[in-house]
Design an enzyme around this catalytic site. Sequence first.
Site, PDB file in Angstrom:
ATOM      1  N   ASP A  69       0.837  -1.198   0.000  1.00 51.77           N
ATOM      2  CA  ASP A  69       0.000   0.000   0.000  1.00 51.77           C
ATOM      3  C   ASP A  69       0.875   1.252   0.000  1.00 51.77           C
ATOM      4  O   ASP A  69       0.618   2.212  -0.748  1.00 51.77           O
ATOM      5  CB  ASP A  69      -0.925  -0.027   1.214  1.00 51.77           C
ATOM      6  CG  ASP A  69      -1.771   1.232   1.327  1.00 51.77           C
ATOM      7  OD1 ASP A  69      -2.580   1.484   0.430  1.00 51.77           O
ATOM      8  OD2 ASP A  69      -1.602   1.967   2.320  1.00 51.77           O
ATOM      9  N   GLU A  78      -1.839  -5.253  -4.028  1.00 53.76           N
ATOM     10  CA  GLU A  78      -0.911  -4.500  -3.174  1.00 53.76           C
ATOM     11  C   GLU A  78       0.206  -5.401  -2.659  1.00 53.76           C
ATOM     12  O   GLU A  78       1.371  -4.987  -2.597  1.00 53.76           O
ATOM     13  CB  GLU A  78      -1.673  -3.877  -2.007  1.00 53.76           C
ATOM     14  CG  GLU A  78      -2.590  -2.735  -2.418  1.00 53.76           C
ATOM     15  CD  GLU A  78      -3.356  -2.146  -1.257  1.00 53.76           C
ATOM     16  OE1 GLU A  78      -3.805  -0.989  -1.377  1.00 53.76           O
ATOM     17  OE2 GLU A  78      -3.521  -2.837  -0.223  1.00 53.76           O
TER      18      GLU A  78
END
Length: 252
Positions: free
Chosen positions: A56, A128
């Site tokens: 992220d 991610e």
Amino acid sequence: MNELLRLATAREPLRARIAAVAGLGPVPRFEEALTHASFANETGAPDNQRLEFLGDAVLGLCVSEILAERHATADEGQLTRMRSALVNADALAAWAEGVGLGACIALGRGASLGTERQQTNVLADATEALVAAVYEAHGLRGARAFVGDIVANRIDRVEELATPDPKSALQERIQAAGGAAPTYQLIGVRGAGHRQVFEVEVLLDGRGIARGEGHSKRLAERAAATTALQRLPTESTTDAGRSNAQPPRGQD
């Protein structure tokens, strides 16, 4: 075909794509990035949650770099909205669906029988996690290239995608002036069936500032917000909240 063999077969095109984009060489945590918590709970294998956390941050950094380079005159708010349009769960899941990522995710037996493989959050989390695995294997240069591939289909439309809808734009303007978020209330519905027309009023500090109509409640709210945005430049948001004047009607 057993599940492990099926996963290995499904993952080969994804491995090849990463190699073509980020560079040749092993990605040691590739399998971990594609391991859902449900599979980890059943087998003891590490899941992708820690990689997701790192990915992220890496994703946000790489997308921020791309946007800052491509949009040199955009302000912070514009860049933030554009980044959100590129890294939100729906955008990541769209890329994942395009590369067949769902078939590559190791899920527990119960999850495999459900719809988890195609759930937006599951796909976005795995994307991610893959970014983090590529970053660890190929460094920031490889991660930049991989992130560029993830956002490629949306990057040329990012200004359009990042344009706030009328409700969001109204909320941003009011809150920037120190006001509370506007609320919406249904005033009435007329007509029948697919010809129904909804009328909605947007409220600021409990007082109506604009109305709108539409063939759904959502469209009526957007129309009310649009009318409110047109009125606000001529009066402060605080004054708008105190106004007792009957607001004009918006049009769908």
